[in-house]
Design an enzyme around this catalytic site. Structure first.
Site, PDB file in Angstrom:
ATOM      1  CB  CYS A 119      17.736   3.400  -2.513  1.00 22.66           C
ATOM      2  SG  CYS A 119      16.384   4.551  -2.208  1.00 22.66           S
ATOM      3  CG  HIS A 252      16.470  -0.453  -1.802  1.00 24.50           C
ATOM      4  ND1 HIS A 252      16.407   0.109  -0.552  1.00 24.50           N
ATOM      5  CD2 HIS A 252      15.724   0.346  -2.618  1.00 24.50           C
ATOM      6  CE1 HIS A 252      15.668   1.202  -0.605  1.00 24.50           C
ATOM      7  NE2 HIS A 252      15.241   1.363  -1.845  1.00 24.50           N
ATOM      8  CG  ASN A 282      12.477   2.922  -0.075  1.00 24.41           C
ATOM      9  OD1 ASN A 282      13.592   2.949   0.454  1.00 24.41           O
ATOM     10  ND2 ASN A 282      12.280   3.133  -1.363  1.00 24.41           N
TER      11      ASN A 282
HETATM   12  O1  UT7 Z   1      13.913   3.490  -3.383  1.00 28.65           O
HETATM   13  C1  UT7 Z   1      13.988   3.760  -4.729  1.00 28.65           C
HETATM   14  C2  UT7 Z   1      13.314   2.757  -5.459  1.00 28.65           C
HETATM   15  N1  UT7 Z   1      11.909   3.079  -5.575  1.00 28.65           N
HETATM   16  C3  UT7 Z   1      11.107   2.134  -5.972  1.00 28.65           C
HETATM   17  O2  UT7 Z   1      11.528   1.018  -6.127  1.00 28.65           O
HETATM   18  C4  UT7 Z   1       9.678   2.468  -6.292  1.00 28.65           C
HETATM   19  C5  UT7 Z   1       9.320   1.791  -7.569  1.00 28.65           C
HETATM   20  N2  UT7 Z   1       7.924   1.960  -7.959  1.00 28.65           N
HETATM   21  C6  UT7 Z   1       6.921   1.393  -7.261  1.00 28.65           C
HETATM   22  O3  UT7 Z   1       7.134   0.760  -6.246  1.00 28.65           O
HETATM   23  C7  UT7 Z   1       5.514   1.501  -7.818  1.00 28.65           C
HETATM   24  O4  UT7 Z   1       5.574   2.045  -9.107  1.00 28.65           O
HETATM   25  C8  UT7 Z   1       4.581   2.353  -6.944  1.00 28.65           C
HETATM   26  C9  UT7 Z   1       4.292   1.616  -5.661  1.00 28.65           C
HETATM   27  C10 UT7 Z   1       5.216   3.694  -6.624  1.00 28.65           C
HETATM   28  C11 UT7 Z   1       3.242   2.588  -7.652  1.00 28.65           C
HETATM   29  O5  UT7 Z   1       2.658   1.350  -7.990  1.00 28.65           O
HETATM   30  P1  UT7 Z   1       2.044   1.137  -9.446  1.00 28.65           P
HETATM   31  O6  UT7 Z   1       1.487  -0.221  -9.474  1.00 28.65           O
HETATM   32  O7  UT7 Z   1       3.134   1.479 -10.436  1.00 28.65           O
HETATM   33  O8  UT7 Z   1       0.857   2.165  -9.460  1.00 28.65           O
HETATM   34  P2  UT7 Z   1       0.602   3.384 -10.466  1.00 28.65           P
HETATM   35  O9  UT7 Z   1       1.608   4.450 -10.270  1.00 28.65           O
HETATM   36  O10 UT7 Z   1       0.432   2.814 -11.829  1.00 28.65           O
HETATM   37  O11 UT7 Z   1      -0.801   3.912  -9.955  1.00 28.65           O
HETATM   38  C12 UT7 Z   1      -1.987   3.112 -10.110  1.00 28.65           C
HETATM   39  C13 UT7 Z   1      -3.167   3.879  -9.569  1.00 28.65           C
HETATM   40  C14 UT7 Z   1      -3.256   5.299 -10.084  1.00 28.65           C
HETATM   41  O12 UT7 Z   1      -4.630   5.591 -10.280  1.00 28.65           O
HETATM   42  P3  UT7 Z   1      -5.267   5.538 -11.745  1.00 28.65           P
HETATM   43  O13 UT7 Z   1      -4.486   6.548 -12.552  1.00 28.65           O
HETATM   44  O14 UT7 Z   1      -5.066   4.147 -12.232  1.00 28.65           O
HETATM   45  O15 UT7 Z   1      -6.688   5.899 -11.509  1.00 28.65           O
HETATM   46  C15 UT7 Z   1      -2.744   6.154  -8.957  1.00 28.65           C
HETATM   47  O16 UT7 Z   1      -3.284   7.439  -8.957  1.00 28.65           O
HETATM   48  O17 UT7 Z   1      -3.046   4.010  -8.133  1.00 28.65           O
HETATM   49  C16 UT7 Z   1      -3.218   5.376  -7.747  1.00 28.65           C
HETATM   50  N3  UT7 Z   1      -2.430   5.623  -6.567  1.00 28.65           N
HETATM   51  C17 UT7 Z   1      -2.890   5.457  -5.312  1.00 28.65           C
HETATM   52  N4  UT7 Z   1      -4.089   5.085  -4.849  1.00 28.65           N
HETATM   53  C18 UT7 Z   1      -4.232   4.994  -3.505  1.00 28.65           C
HETATM   54  C19 UT7 Z   1      -1.137   6.015  -6.503  1.00 28.65           C
HETATM   55  N5  UT7 Z   1      -0.736   6.112  -5.212  1.00 28.65           N
HETATM   56  C20 UT7 Z   1      -1.807   5.761  -4.455  1.00 28.65           C
HETATM   57  C21 UT7 Z   1      -2.019   5.651  -3.079  1.00 28.65           C
HETATM   58  N6  UT7 Z   1      -3.229   5.256  -2.658  1.00 28.65           N
HETATM   59  N7  UT7 Z   1      -1.058   5.908  -2.165  1.00 28.65           N
END
Ligand code: UT7
Length: 325
Positions: A119, A252, A282
């Site tokens: 990225c 980005h 993204n």
């Molecule tokens: O291009 C390279 C750069 N990449 C990035 O910048 C990505 C950086 N990271 C992020 O943008 C975020 O960490 C994410 C968007 C990927 C995830 O957001 P988060 O607020 O960190 O969520 P999380 O991983 O802590 O997940 C929270 C909850 C989980 O459920 P539990 O364990 O709390 O019950 C996940 O299982 O959300 C759940 N979850 C979803 N639910 C519905 C994860 N993905 C999804 C989904 N739909 N697509």
């Protein structure tokens, strides 16, 4: 040799198939994978992304973006003497997508190569092109970010497959007597390879490992916010500028929360942040030149504005470029 390089035209291209969060949620539900528009919007700001047709490669998307950029610059393909494509989803293992693109543009002879910094790829490519122009190796470069990330998504993994899209953005970077690119700052730290990778390879005619994207989202999030602030400040210092001099921040486009966090750390008002992640998802190396082109064509970013571009991604890689458009 000329003292400076300057962007003289921008272009971009999105494949026609637009997939909203609701569309994607419906498709994923058929696989037993649960997600929702609400979750995706709240956590990322993404509302839709574009997916390329199966027979369309990064070089095809790049070709459209380059034609638009050349037209905006008032240049023809015959003026181009350097092509750099930033991509992690090349058409083939080799030759480079840049060489394939060169042929599709109908030219031959000038150097053409790919840059692989995920990225951050466009930031790396722009910095390389700037250096080549300043040392007299080129006068009119096409610098492109082009991706078909849909090809490497695991549609059974809801934590990643809702985040990415396909697209391409390009700029024409030319030798200039007046300043364009003012400073840049590039970094990599390979110890973070495991938190964002596609851990597959080809050997003996077989795919080894898993050729699908794997990401530890929270680890990437934390690193991204920190390094984007550092890269912006280092670049400003090199250029002898301060954040107050920035007219537009184009980071980005991965997650609205990361982008807003970076703007806040630089004490930039939200109005100075260019946002396209809601409509593109993204698009990895394509996201910055895509956002730049949308902002230029939308009349937001104008000639003479000071723009900070910032990338962060797999590797880990990160960097920034400060420029006057
Ligand atoms: O291009 C390279 C750069 N990449 C990035 O910048 C990505 C950086 N990271 C992020 O943008 C975020 O960490 C994410 C968007 C990927 C995830 O957001 P988060 O607020 O960190 O969520 P999380 O991983 O802590 O997940 C929270 C909850 C989980 O459920 P539990 O364990 O709390 O019950 C996940 O299982 O959300 C759940 N979850 C979803 N639910 C519905 C994860 N993905 C999804 C989904 N739909 N697509």
């Amino acid at each position: 040799m000329t003292p400076f390089s300057r962007i003289t035209g921008t272009g971009s291209y999105l494949p026609p198939r637009r997939v909203t969060n609701d569309d994607l949620a419906r498709e994923l539900a058929e696989r037993g994978v649960e997600t929702s528009d609400q979750w995706i919007v709240e956590r990322t700001g993404i509302r839709a992304r574009h997916f390329a047709a199966p027979d369309v490669g990064s070089s095809d998307l790049a070709l459209h973006a380059c034609r638009h950029a050349l037209e905006a610059a008032g240049r023809s393909v015959g003026d181009v003497d350097l092509i750099i494509v930033a991509t992690s989803t090349p058409d083939m293992i080799f030759p480079s997508s840049a060489a394939i693109l060169q042929n599709k543009l109908g030219i031959a002879g000038c150097p053409a190569f790919d840059v692989q910094a995920v990225c951050s790829g466009f930031i790396y490519a722009l910095t390389v092109a700037d250096a080549m122009i300043k040392t007299g190796s080129a006068r009119c470069a096409l610098v492109v970010g082009a991706e078909v990330f849909s090809r490497i998504l695991d549609f059974n993994d809801r934590t990643t497959c809702v985040l990415f899209g396909d697209g391409a953005g390009a700029v024409v970077l030319e030798a200039s007597e007046t300043p364009g690119i003012l400073a840049s700052d590039l970094h990599a730290d390979g110890k973070h390879v495991g938190i964002l990778c596609v851990p597959g390879s080809v050997s003996g005619g077989q795919v080894l490992g898993t050729p699908l994207l794997h990401m530890d989202g929270q680890a990437v999030f934390k690193l991204a916010v920190r390094v984007l602030e550092e890269a912006a400040n280092a670049t400003l210092a090199k250029a002898g500028k301060t954040a107050a001099d920035i007219d537009w921040l184009i980071p980005h486009q991965a997650n609205l929360r990361i982008m807003q966090g970076t703007a806040r750390k630089l004490k930039l008002p939200a109005e100075k942040l260019v946002v396209t992640v809601h409509d593109h998802g993204n698009t990895s190396a394509a996201s910055i030149p895509l956002a730049l082109d949308v902002a230029v064509r939308g009349g937001q970013v104008r000639k003479g504005d000071m723009v900070m571009l910032e990338g962060v991604g797999g590797g880990f890689t990160w960097g920034a470029v400060l420029l006057t458009l």
